[in-house]
Motif scaffolding. Structure first.
Motif, mmCIF file in Angstrom:
data_model
loop_
_atom_site.group_PDB
_atom_site.id
_atom_site.type_symbol
_atom_site.label_atom_id
_atom_site.label_comp_id
_atom_site.label_asym_id
_atom_site.label_seq_id
_atom_site.Cartn_x
_atom_site.Cartn_y
_atom_site.Cartn_z
ATOM 1 N N ILE A 30 0.858 -1.185 0.000
ATOM 2 C CA ILE A 30 0.000 0.000 0.000
ATOM 3 C C ILE A 30 0.897 1.239 0.000
ATOM 4 N N MET A 31 0.601 2.159 -0.911
ATOM 5 C CA MET A 31 1.324 3.424 -0.951
ATOM 6 C C MET A 31 0.470 4.477 -0.243
ATOM 7 N N ASN A 32 0.993 5.033 0.832
ATOM 8 C CA ASN A 32 0.268 6.065 1.568
ATOM 9 C C ASN A 32 0.686 7.440 1.046
ATOM 10 N N ASN A 33 1.207 8.282 1.924
ATOM 11 C CA ASN A 33 1.606 9.619 1.497
ATOM 12 C C ASN A 33 2.819 9.572 0.567
ATOM 13 N N MET A 34 2.846 10.517 -0.372
ATOM 14 C CA MET A 34 4.011 10.734 -1.230
ATOM 15 C C MET A 34 4.316 12.220 -1.207
ATOM 16 N N GLY A 35 5.585 12.564 -1.315
ATOM 17 C CA GLY A 35 5.896 13.985 -1.258
ATOM 18 C C GLY A 35 7.340 14.305 -1.545
ATOM 19 N N TRP A 36 7.653 15.566 -1.294
ATOM 20 C CA TRP A 36 8.984 16.103 -1.578
ATOM 21 C C TRP A 36 9.479 16.943 -0.409
ATOM 22 N N TYR A 37 10.725 16.747 -0.069
ATOM 23 C CA TYR A 37 11.446 17.593 0.865
ATOM 24 C C TYR A 37 12.598 18.240 0.095
ATOM 25 N N ARG A 38 13.196 19.256 0.699
ATOM 26 C CA ARG A 38 14.392 19.850 0.116
ATOM 27 C C ARG A 38 15.355 20.255 1.215
ATOM 28 N N GLN A 39 16.619 20.321 0.832
ATOM 29 C CA GLN A 39 17.650 20.735 1.775
ATOM 30 C C GLN A 39 18.643 21.632 1.052
ATOM 31 N N ALA A 40 18.726 22.854 1.508
ATOM 32 C CA ALA A 40 19.692 23.810 0.984
ATOM 33 C C ALA A 40 20.970 23.734 1.811
ATOM 34 N N PRO A 41 22.098 24.159 1.260
ATOM 35 C CA PRO A 41 23.357 24.105 2.006
ATOM 36 C C PRO A 41 23.255 24.847 3.334
ATOM 37 N N GLY A 42 23.662 24.164 4.396
ATOM 38 C CA GLY A 42 23.672 24.781 5.710
ATOM 39 C C GLY A 42 22.322 24.874 6.384
ATOM 40 N N LYS A 43 21.305 24.293 5.758
ATOM 41 C CA LYS A 43 19.964 24.359 6.327
ATOM 42 C C LYS A 43 19.412 22.958 6.570
ATOM 43 N N GLU A 46 13.507 20.351 4.783
ATOM 44 C CA GLU A 46 12.175 20.874 5.046
ATOM 45 C C GLU A 46 11.169 20.293 4.062
ATOM 46 N N LEU A 47 9.942 20.190 4.519
ATOM 47 C CA LEU A 47 8.871 19.717 3.657
ATOM 48 C C LEU A 47 8.558 20.760 2.596
ATOM 49 N N VAL A 48 8.424 20.301 1.365
ATOM 50 C CA VAL A 48 8.003 21.176 0.273
ATOM 51 C C VAL A 48 6.526 20.957 -0.015
ATOM 52 N N ALA A 49 6.163 19.707 -0.255
ATOM 53 C CA ALA A 49 4.772 19.377 -0.577
ATOM 54 C C ALA A 49 4.547 17.898 -0.351
ATOM 55 N N ALA A 50 3.312 17.549 -0.011
ATOM 56 C CA ALA A 50 2.959 16.155 0.188
ATOM 57 C C ALA A 50 1.520 15.940 -0.246
ATOM 58 N N GLN A 51 1.224 14.698 -0.590
ATOM 59 C CA GLN A 51 -0.130 14.372 -1.015
ATOM 60 C C GLN A 51 -0.519 12.991 -0.479
ATOM 61 N N THR A 52 -1.719 12.909 0.073
ATOM 62 C CA THR A 52 -2.206 11.631 0.559
ATOM 63 C C THR A 52 -2.699 10.783 -0.605
ATOM 64 N N ARG A 53 -2.957 9.535 -0.311
ATOM 65 C CA ARG A 53 -3.475 8.650 -1.338
ATOM 66 C C ARG A 53 -4.819 9.142 -1.866
ATOM 67 N N GLY A 54 -5.579 9.784 -0.998
ATOM 68 C CA GLY A 54 -6.878 10.301 -1.401
ATOM 69 C C GLY A 54 -6.821 11.625 -2.134
ATOM 70 N N GLY A 55 -5.629 12.233 -2.175
ATOM 71 C CA GLY A 55 -5.476 13.456 -2.961
ATOM 72 C C GLY A 55 -5.321 14.735 -2.163
ATOM 73 N N THR A 56 -5.447 14.673 -0.857
ATOM 74 C CA THR A 56 -5.265 15.877 -0.042
ATOM 75 C C THR A 56 -3.812 16.323 -0.115
ATOM 76 N N THR A 57 -3.620 17.634 -0.326
ATOM 77 C CA THR A 57 -2.271 18.170 -0.482
ATOM 78 C C THR A 57 -1.899 19.101 0.664
ATOM 79 N N ASN A 58 -0.599 19.233 0.869
ATOM 80 C CA ASN A 58 -0.050 20.113 1.898
ATOM 81 C C ASN A 58 1.200 20.749 1.314
ATOM 82 N N TYR A 59 1.310 22.073 1.419
ATOM 83 C CA TYR A 59 2.444 22.797 0.853
ATOM 84 C C TYR A 59 3.122 23.664 1.908
#
Length: 121
Positions: A30-43, A46-59
């Motif tokens: 089962i695939m649940n949440n999918m998303g993207w994080y990012r990391q800048a030098p020296g930081k 952090e979460l960039v965006a995520a989406q649940t299996r049902g389509g709910t998004t978070n930015y």
């Protein structure tokens, strides 16, 4: 047990666009949440965006209105469309998924290897 293959990073000028893709394969029950994080030098990462299996998004507030996350559940693939890119978006972008491989063990997080996004003139 789960492989994540990212693509789409690169160098782009400010105001430009890029589309990241991340395809998951392996013994996925089962695939649940999918998303993207990012990391800048020296930081911190952090979460960039995520989406649940049902389509709910978070930015993240910093990308709202510019980035769009989407997923293809049949292909276990998540995308990140990035528009109006700014130099401060420069970072390594990591795909992540929350997936059930063995129902006995419960869901686990899996991470991609990261793809560099550089926004510069």
């Amino acid at each position: 047990q789960v492989q994540l293959v990212e693509s789409g990073g690169g160098l782009v000028q400010p105001g430009g666009s890029l589309r990241l893709s991340c395809a998951a394969s392996g013994r996925i029950r089962i695939m649940n949440n999918m998303g993207w994080y990012r990391q800048a030098p020296g930081k911190a990462r952090e979460l960039v965006a995520a989406q649940t299996r049902g389509g709910t998004t978070n930015y993240a507030d910093a990308v709202k209105g510019r980035f769009t996350i989407s997923r293809d559940n049949a292909k276990n693939t998540v995308y990140l469309q990035m528009n109006s890119l700014k130099p401060e978006d420069t970072a390594v972008y990591y795909c992540y998924v929350n997936v059930i491989i063995n129902p006995i063990n419960g869901p686990v997080d899996q991470w991609g290897q990261g793809t560099q996004v550089t926004v510069s003139s």
